[in-house]
Design an enzyme around this catalytic site. Structure first.
Site: not given
Length: 595
Positions: A2, A27, A77, A103-104, A479, A483, A486, A502, A590
Site C-alpha cells: 500500500c 506498492r 494492496w 498502511n500496515g 529465480e 518469474k 509471478e 524422489h 513491489k
C-alpha cells in the site's frame, strides 16, 4: 504494501495527490482513492477499484464543491477485505468528520471492532483500517482535538501502521507511524507525507523520517510527539532525486526496459567495486568484525540472490552458511561470530525487518544489502551495501537481482581476502571473471531476444513448468520458476535435478515443459534424459548445443548469472502470450510492508 500520500499545498491538492499515487502504484493497485478538503469545509472522497487513470477521470468529473488544498491519498494492496470500493481507502468515521488512509496490519482489529460496535459505531467495510477511524472518532468525543485523539487512539492499536488523518471543516492533517515507513517534508511548497519520497520528489527533497510511535500534526508548523511527549522533529534526510522520472524509452513495458539495463548496471557496479575487492578495502570500510558463519535473511528473489552469495562463500572458503526466510526466522539458532546479511530491494520488507527482532548473541552484526540506503533496514543494520540500481518499476525483480548478486559476491570476495582466507592472486583472477559479466549479459540478451519468443509461443498453453538445476545453477532455476509464476500465473516449480527420482518425476507427462539450467555439471545430462524419456518438452539454458546457448567460459563460484536473462525473457514472453500485465502482476506489490 500500500502507498500513502498526504499534502497541504498553496493551490489544489488533487493534482499533487494523483501524481504521487501514480508513483506509488508499485506498492499495490487493487484500488486507489483520495479525500480532499473543499471550499465549503466538507471532504470529497473519491475512490475506484481500477487504476490511477480511472481515479483521475473521476476527479476531473467531480461536480461537487470546489476541491481545496489539503488531502490524503492511498493505493491499496488488499489484506483485510475483498477488492471492492467499500474496502478502498480513504475510510471515514460514522459522522464523516474524519477520513483516514492506513498502511500496515492492525492485529487487534477484531477486538476493537467488537467493542466499537457495542458502543454504537457502524462499519461500512471489512478492512482493519476503518477500525482506526472509529477509534479516533470515539476519542474525539472525549477531547475534540484531532492531534490528541490520534495520539490516544494509536496507544490502543497492536500491529503496524502508517496513518494520515484528515479532518473536515478544519482541514487539520495528522500522521502517525509504527513499524511501517512514513516520511514528512515541510518546505515552501507545502507539507507532504508519503510512504516513498520519490512519490513527491517534484516538490520536496528533504524529509523527516517518522520513528516508531511518532504522531505529527502537519500544519503551517509541525507539532511532533512520541509516547505523548512533545519532541523536536528528527533531523531531515536529503532524498534529492538522482534519477529521472520513470519513463519508457522505446520499450513496451518497464520490465523489458529493466532487463535491457542489466549489462550497463553490471558494468557500473563492477567498475565501482572492482578496485576495492582484492585489497580488502570494500570489506574493511564496512567496519564489521571478522565472522565465522553467515546467515542470509531474505524473501523471494532476494533469497535466490542470497543463495548465490552463500554458495560463493562456501565454495571459496568453506564458511558455514544458513539461508533463513524472513517469515521463518523464529526457528533458527544463530551462533556467535555470525554475520547476518539481510537482503531487501526496498529495505522495507516487513518479514526481513521482523526477523531482525529475533534474539541473537550480542557479537552478531547485521549487514544490509538494499537498493534504498535511507530505508528502515539501512537504519537498523550495522553496515549497509547499497547497490544503486536505480528505480525498478516492474513489480517482478530483474535488474535488482543481478545487482544483489554482483554486490554481494564482491563483498564476500573482499571479506575473504581481508581475513586471509583467500589469496590476493586468486581474488584478482575472480575479479577478472566478474569483469566479463557485462559482455556475457549482453550476449545473453542478444541470443535470448532471437530465440526465446518462439519457445514462449509454443509453451504458452502449458498448465505448468518444471525448472531444474544442479549446484551453482539451482538458485537461477529457482529465480526462473518464480518469474514465470509471478508473470504468467502458471504453476512453476524448481528442483535440484538429482531430486527428480524422489518425487517430482511424477509431475512429468507428455508435453510438460522442463527448463534445465546448466552449469557444467555432467550429471545434468542424465536428469534431462529421464524427463525426456517420459515425454517432457525440454528447454536447456546453457552452452553451445543447448536450446538457448548463452553460457560461455569456465564455471564460476557464483554460477551462471547470465542464465537469468533468458529466464526473465521467457517468463515475460509467456505472460504476454497470455495477455498478462507484466509490470503489475495480479495480487502482488513491489514493496512488501506487511507480514
Amino acid at each position: 504494501m500500500c502507498g500513502i500520500v498526504a499534502c497541504r499545498v498553496r493551490d489544489h491538492a488533487a493534482p499533487v495527490l494523483l501524481s504521487a499515487l501514480r508513483n506509488l502504484e508499485y506498492r499495490g493497485y487493487d484500488s486507489v482513492g483520495i479525500a480532499v478538503s473543499t471550499e465549503i469545509g466538507t471532504l470529497a472522497r473519491i475512490r475506484t477499484v481500477h487504476r490511477i487513470d480511472d481515479l483521475e477521470h473521476r476527479v476531473n468529473d467531480w461536480n461537487g464543491a470546489r476541491l481545496g488544498n489539503v488531502g490524503i491519498g492511498h493505493t491499496r494492496w488488499a489484506t483485510h477485505g475483498a477488492v471492492d470500493e467499500a474496502n478502498a481507502h480513504p475510510h471515514c468515521d460514522c459522522t464523516g468528520r474524519i477520513s483516514l488512509v492506513h498502511n500496515g496490519i492492525i492485529e487487534n482489529c477484531d477486538e476493537l471492532r467488537a467493542t466499537l460496535t457495542t458502543s454504537g459505531h457502524q462499519f461500512s467495510s471489512a478492512v482493519d483500517s476503518e477500525v482506526v477511524c472509529h477509534l479516533i472518532e470515539a476519542r474525539l468525543a472525549e477531547s475534540s482535538d484531532l492531534f490528541d485523539a490520534v495520539q490516544t487512539a494509536v496507544t490502543q492499536l497492536e500491529g503496524s501502521w502508517a496513518l494520515a488523518v484528515l479532518e473536515e471543516s478544519t482541514g487539520r492533517l495528522v500522521a502517525a507511524a509504527h513499524h511501517s515507513p512514513l516520511l514528512l517534508a515541510h518546505n515552501d511548497a507545502g507539507t507532504f507525507v508519503t510512504s516513498d519520497p520519490a512519490a513527491v520528489s517534484e516538490w520536496a527533497s528533504e524529509f523527516h523520517i517518522l520513528r516508531d510511535g511518532d504522531v505529527v500534526e502537519a500544519g503551517e508548523t509541525l507539532r511532533w510527539r512520541n509516547s505523548g511527549l512533545m519532541i523536536d522533529p528528527p533531523t531531515p534526510v536529503d532524498f534529492a532525486r538522482t534519477h529521472s522520472p520513470a519513463e519508457l524509452r522505446g520499450h513496451s513495458d518497464f520490465m523489458d526496459q529493466e532487463i535491457d539495463e542489466q549489462p550497463v548496471l553490471a558494468a557500473k557496479l563492477i567498475d565501482e567495486l572492482g578496485p576495492a575487492i582484492a585489497n580488502g578495502r570494500l570489506w574493511d570500510e564496512l567496519g564489521l568484525p571478522p565472522f565465522d558463519a553467515l546467515q542470509i535473511i531474505a524473501c523471494g528473489t532476494s533469497m535466490h540472490a542470497g543463495r548465490v552469495i552463500a554458495q560463493t562463500l562456501g565454495r571459496l572458503a568453506a564458511v558455514p552458511t544458513t539461508l533463513t526466510l524472513g517469515s521463518e526466522v523464529a526457528y533458527d539458532v544463530v551462533l556467535p561470530r555470525t554475520l547476518r546479511l539481510a537482503i531487501s530491494q526496498s529495505g522495507e520488507t516487513a518479514d526481513v525487518l521482523r526477523a531482525l527482532d529475533h534474539p541473537v548473541p550480542t557479537e552478531v552484526r547485521t549487514l544490509a544489502l538494499t537498493n534504498n540506503p535511507h530505508s528502515t533496514l539501512s537504519r537498523r543494520a550495522d553496515a549497509v551495501l547499497a547497490y544503486s540500481a536505480g528505480p525498478e518499476i516492474g513489480v517482478a525483480a530483474t535488474k535488482t537481482f543481478v545487482a544483489q548478486v554482483i554486490v554481494g559476491v564482491c563483498a564476500v570476495l573482499s571479506a575473504l581476502v581481508s581475513s586471509g582466507r583467500l589469496s590476493v592472486t586468486a581474488t584478482l583472477e575472480l575479479v577478472e571473471q566478474l569483469r566479463r559479466l557485462p559482455v556475457q549479459l549482453t550476449t545473453a540478451l542478444e541470443i535470448s531476444r532471437r530465440v526465446v519468443p518462439a519457445i514462449a509461443h509454443d509453451l504458452s498453453t502449458a498448465s505448468g513448468f518444471l525448472f531444474l538445476g544442479r549446484g551453482s545453477a539451482l538458485p537461477y532455476a529457482a529465480e526462473g520458476a518464480l518469474k514465470l509464476k509471478e508473470l504468467s500465473y502458471r504453476w512453476a516449480e524448481h528442483y535440484p535435478a538429482g531430486e527428480l527420482k524422489h518425487g517430482p518425476l511424477a509431475l512429468i507427462e507428455p508435453g510438460t515443459p522442463v527448463v534445465a539450467v546448466e552449469n557444467g555439471d555432467p550429471r545434468l545430462r542424465a536428469n534431462i534424459s529421464e524427463v525426456r524419456a517420459r515425454g517432457a518438452r525440454v528447454v536447456t539454458v546453457g552452452y553451445d548445443g543447448s536450446t538457448i546457448p548463452v553460457l560461455t567460459g569456465e564455471p564460476t563460484p557464483w554460477g551462471p548469472l547470465e542464465a537469468v536473462v533468458p529466464l526473465q525473457i521467457l517468463a515475460r514472453a509467456v505472460a504476454l502470450e497470455l495477455g498478462r500485465d507484466v509490470d503489475k502482476p495480479r495480487n502482488l506489490a513491489k514493496s512488501v510492508t506487511v507480514e
